[in-house]
Enzyme design. Structure first.
Site, PDB file in Angstrom:
ATOM      1  N   GLU A  66       0.819  -1.209   0.000  1.00 34.82           N
ATOM      2  CA  GLU A  66       0.000   0.000   0.000  1.00 34.82           C
ATOM      3  C   GLU A  66       0.856   1.264   0.000  1.00 34.82           C
ATOM      4  O   GLU A  66       1.941   1.300   0.598  1.00 34.82           O
ATOM      5  CB  GLU A  66      -0.881   0.019   1.261  1.00 34.82           C
ATOM      6  CG  GLU A  66      -1.851  -1.130   1.307  1.00 34.82           C
ATOM      7  CD  GLU A  66      -2.436  -1.364   2.692  1.00 34.82           C
ATOM      8  OE1 GLU A  66      -3.619  -1.737   2.755  1.00 34.82           O
ATOM      9  OE2 GLU A  66      -1.734  -1.191   3.700  1.00 34.82           O
ATOM     10  N   ASP A 237      -7.400  -4.926   8.763  1.00 35.92           N
ATOM     11  CA  ASP A 237      -7.058  -3.666   8.090  1.00 35.92           C
ATOM     12  C   ASP A 237      -6.976  -3.842   6.585  1.00 35.92           C
ATOM     13  O   ASP A 237      -6.230  -3.138   5.913  1.00 35.92           O
ATOM     14  CB  ASP A 237      -5.739  -3.108   8.661  1.00 35.92           C
ATOM     15  CG  ASP A 237      -4.581  -4.081   8.507  1.00 35.92           C
ATOM     16  OD1 ASP A 237      -4.808  -5.212   8.030  1.00 35.92           O
ATOM     17  OD2 ASP A 237      -3.444  -3.723   8.856  1.00 35.92           O
TER      18      ASP A 237
HETATM   19  P1  NAD Z   1       2.476 -10.527  13.571  1.00 39.59           P
HETATM   20  O1  NAD Z   1       2.300 -11.517  12.467  1.00 39.59           O
HETATM   21  O2  NAD Z   1       3.839 -10.214  14.060  1.00 39.59           O
HETATM   22  O3  NAD Z   1       1.627 -10.981  14.845  1.00 39.59           O
HETATM   23  C1  NAD Z   1       0.306 -11.451  14.774  1.00 39.59           C
HETATM   24  C2  NAD Z   1       0.073 -12.445  15.916  1.00 39.59           C
HETATM   25  O4  NAD Z   1      -1.320 -12.814  15.900  1.00 39.59           O
HETATM   26  C3  NAD Z   1       0.871 -13.729  15.787  1.00 39.59           C
HETATM   27  O5  NAD Z   1       1.629 -13.932  16.967  1.00 39.59           O
HETATM   28  C4  NAD Z   1      -0.197 -14.828  15.591  1.00 39.59           C
HETATM   29  O6  NAD Z   1       0.147 -16.060  16.191  1.00 39.59           O
HETATM   30  C5  NAD Z   1      -1.389 -14.175  16.286  1.00 39.59           C
HETATM   31  N1  NAD Z   1      -2.709 -14.687  15.873  1.00 39.59           N
HETATM   32  C6  NAD Z   1      -3.151 -14.961  14.612  1.00 39.59           C
HETATM   33  N2  NAD Z   1      -4.446 -15.366  14.677  1.00 39.59           N
HETATM   34  C7  NAD Z   1      -4.815 -15.319  15.979  1.00 39.59           C
HETATM   35  C8  NAD Z   1      -6.025 -15.590  16.675  1.00 39.59           C
HETATM   36  N3  NAD Z   1      -7.116 -16.002  16.035  1.00 39.59           N
HETATM   37  N4  NAD Z   1      -6.051 -15.420  18.021  1.00 39.59           N
HETATM   38  C9  NAD Z   1      -4.944 -14.985  18.697  1.00 39.59           C
HETATM   39  N5  NAD Z   1      -3.772 -14.721  18.088  1.00 39.59           N
HETATM   40  C10 NAD Z   1      -3.709 -14.882  16.750  1.00 39.59           C
HETATM   41  O7  NAD Z   1       1.735  -9.198  13.071  1.00 39.59           O
HETATM   42  P2  NAD Z   1       1.876  -7.708  13.643  1.00 39.59           P
HETATM   43  O8  NAD Z   1       2.931  -6.971  12.944  1.00 39.59           O
HETATM   44  O9  NAD Z   1       1.870  -7.736  15.140  1.00 39.59           O
HETATM   45  O10 NAD Z   1       0.488  -7.108  13.139  1.00 39.59           O
HETATM   46  C11 NAD Z   1      -0.732  -7.595  13.651  1.00 39.59           C
HETATM   47  C12 NAD Z   1      -1.860  -7.116  12.788  1.00 39.59           C
HETATM   48  O11 NAD Z   1      -1.988  -5.689  12.908  1.00 39.59           O
HETATM   49  C13 NAD Z   1      -1.658  -7.400  11.301  1.00 39.59           C
HETATM   50  O12 NAD Z   1      -2.878  -7.887  10.769  1.00 39.59           O
HETATM   51  C14 NAD Z   1      -1.302  -6.059  10.711  1.00 39.59           C
HETATM   52  O13 NAD Z   1      -1.692  -5.950   9.369  1.00 39.59           O
HETATM   53  C15 NAD Z   1      -2.095  -5.139  11.610  1.00 39.59           C
HETATM   54  N6  NAD Z   1      -1.578  -3.764  11.708  1.00 39.59           N
HETATM   55  C16 NAD Z   1      -2.480  -2.765  11.792  1.00 39.59           C
HETATM   56  C17 NAD Z   1      -2.052  -1.473  11.909  1.00 39.59           C
HETATM   57  C18 NAD Z   1      -3.061  -0.370  12.037  1.00 39.59           C
HETATM   58  O14 NAD Z   1      -2.691   0.804  11.971  1.00 39.59           O
HETATM   59  N7  NAD Z   1      -4.311  -0.667  12.288  1.00 39.59           N
HETATM   60  C19 NAD Z   1      -0.683  -1.177  11.925  1.00 39.59           C
HETATM   61  C20 NAD Z   1       0.224  -2.223  11.879  1.00 39.59           C
HETATM   62  C21 NAD Z   1      -0.238  -3.513  11.773  1.00 39.59           C
END
Ligand code: NAD
Length: 356
Positions: A66, A237
């Site tokens: 993005e 997101d």
């Molecule tokens: P990451 O992959 O490092 O961590 C995600 C964690 O979620 C993993 O440890 C995984 O085991 C766990 N997980 C997956 N499904 C699960 C479930 N059903 N129940 C409990 N745990 C579960 O990712 P990250 O960098 O920490 O990002 C997390 C999310 O936040 C991503 O989807 C990312 O796109 C989003 N994000 C959003 C923003 C925003 O501004 N809103 C910014 C950054 C990241």
């Protein structure tokens, strides 16, 4: 390999990952989160000034890439960011990013920086700014569901800005929870690892969902959400990537950053196009109400908006001077005679092939 004449270089400060980490150590994680939160809040207050557009997304089966542009009329900024939930299994980050600020007057870049670490800081700072306005009074306990790359930053921002000192942790992968507990040991939060999301949310004033899964997941069911809580839902997101059961949205008051983007990417993509939402900038400027009762469920459907990256970039630009924590990047051709771009190429001293 050519070396342009030195006078014909216009350098752009570049903050590498290493220098960003040094800057965080120098400023301190909590003060930096608070500082970025201050800039984010300030930019929410001048929301109407900004050029706004939903981010430009290139989707693939595995993830999304993005571009997130915005401008306040004097400074322009954008972030390049990806989201690839399958990456962690291959030893790669789910989210990586870099960003740029430019002077609107000349169009020249004034800062290029890594934004993988900075995105984690700005996302956490945004969550905490929102929770400051919406969380129940005296909130001290947060359930943190999803203990990946963003999670420690979320916990630290909620501690610093909202007074959360008790965290109930759940991740489908216990290794992620262990990593979080190790990283935050001695940082002023009591942590409990819990083996289910149902249990983790019990007694929580704030529920943060921050999972990564490229599907319409149901991390929270309707019956898991009691009255009075604030939900900080930031993992959903992207189109087809949500975390909450739709029924929760109908019981809650839903707060968003920029509705045209959130309707595409947020939890509310599950709802009709006219589903009512409240814009956070209006809450912050006092034009809309935030939390109005102890029983109200407030839900931040956070997807991350370009102005928050812009705020974080501004914060970094304002902190760089005198730190030495950047490199001058030779990324702009700027001949002394602006029309003599060709001549500048001719004047460059050719070096022998193979000589660095
Ligand atoms: P990451 O992959 O490092 O961590 C995600 C964690 O979620 C993993 O440890 C995984 O085991 C766990 N997980 C997956 N499904 C699960 C479930 N059903 N129940 C409990 N745990 C579960 O990712 P990250 O960098 O920490 O990002 C997390 C999310 O936040 C991503 O989807 C990312 O796109 C989003 N994000 C959003 C923003 C925003 O501004 N809103 C910014 C950054 C990241």
């Amino acid at each position: 390999m050519f070396a342009p004449a030195p006078s014909e270089r216009a350098y752009v400060p570049f903050v590498s990952v290493d220098n960003m980490m040094q800057l965080i150590h120098r400023i301190g994680i909590e003060p930096m989160l608070a500082g970025i939160a201050g800039y984010i809040e300030e930019d929410f207050r001048r929301w109407e000034l900004f050029d706004k557009t939903p981010r430009v997304a290139a989707h693939s089966n595995e993830g999304v890439i993005e571009l997130m542009p915005t401008s306040d009329g004097s400074t322009y900024g954008f972030k390049y960011v990806n989201g690839h939930p399958k990456n962690t299994k291959e030893g790669l980050q789910t989210v990586t990013a870099f960003g740029l600020l430019a002077d609107v007057n000349t169009g020249y870049p004034v800062l290029l920086t890594e934004m993988t670490v900075l995105t984690a800081l700005r996302t956490a700072a945004t969550s905490a700014v929102v929770a400051k306005y919406l969380a129940p009074k005296g909130a001290r306990t947060m359930a943190m569901i999803g203990n990946g790359a963003q999670s420690e930053f979320q916990a630290m921002a909620m501690k610093e800005i909202c007074g959360i000192d008790n965290i109930r942790l759940y991740d489908i992968d216990p290794k992620a929870t262990k990593k979080l507990m190790r990283n935050l040991e001695g940082r002023g939060v009591t942590m409990v690892a819990i083996s289910s999301a149902e249990e983790a949310v019990q007694g929580a004033d704030i529920i943060t969902t921050c999972t990564a899964d490229k599907q319409n997941a149901t991390v929270l069911n309707d019956n898991m959400v009691g009255y009075g809580v604030h939900i900080n839902a930031i993992g959903g997101d992207c189109p087809g990537k949500t975390e909450l059961a739709g029924a929760i949205l109908t019981r809650a008051d839903v707060f968003v950053e920029y509705p045209p983007q959130t309707r595409i990417e947020g939890e509310i993509q599950q709802m009709p196009d006219d589903f009512p939402v409240i814009e956070m900038w209006k809450v912050i400027t006092g034009q809309s109400e935030g939390r109005t009762s102890d029983r109200q469920i407030t839900l931040f459907d956070g997807v991350g908006f370009a102005t928050e990256d812009f705020s974080a970039l501004r914060y970094i630009r304002d902190r760089l001077e005198g730190t030495g924590l950047y490199q001058d990047l030779d990324m702009l051709a700027d001949p002394d005679d602006p029309r003599d771009l060709f001549g500048m190429v001719l004047r460059a001293t050719p070096m022998k092939a193979g000589v660095e």
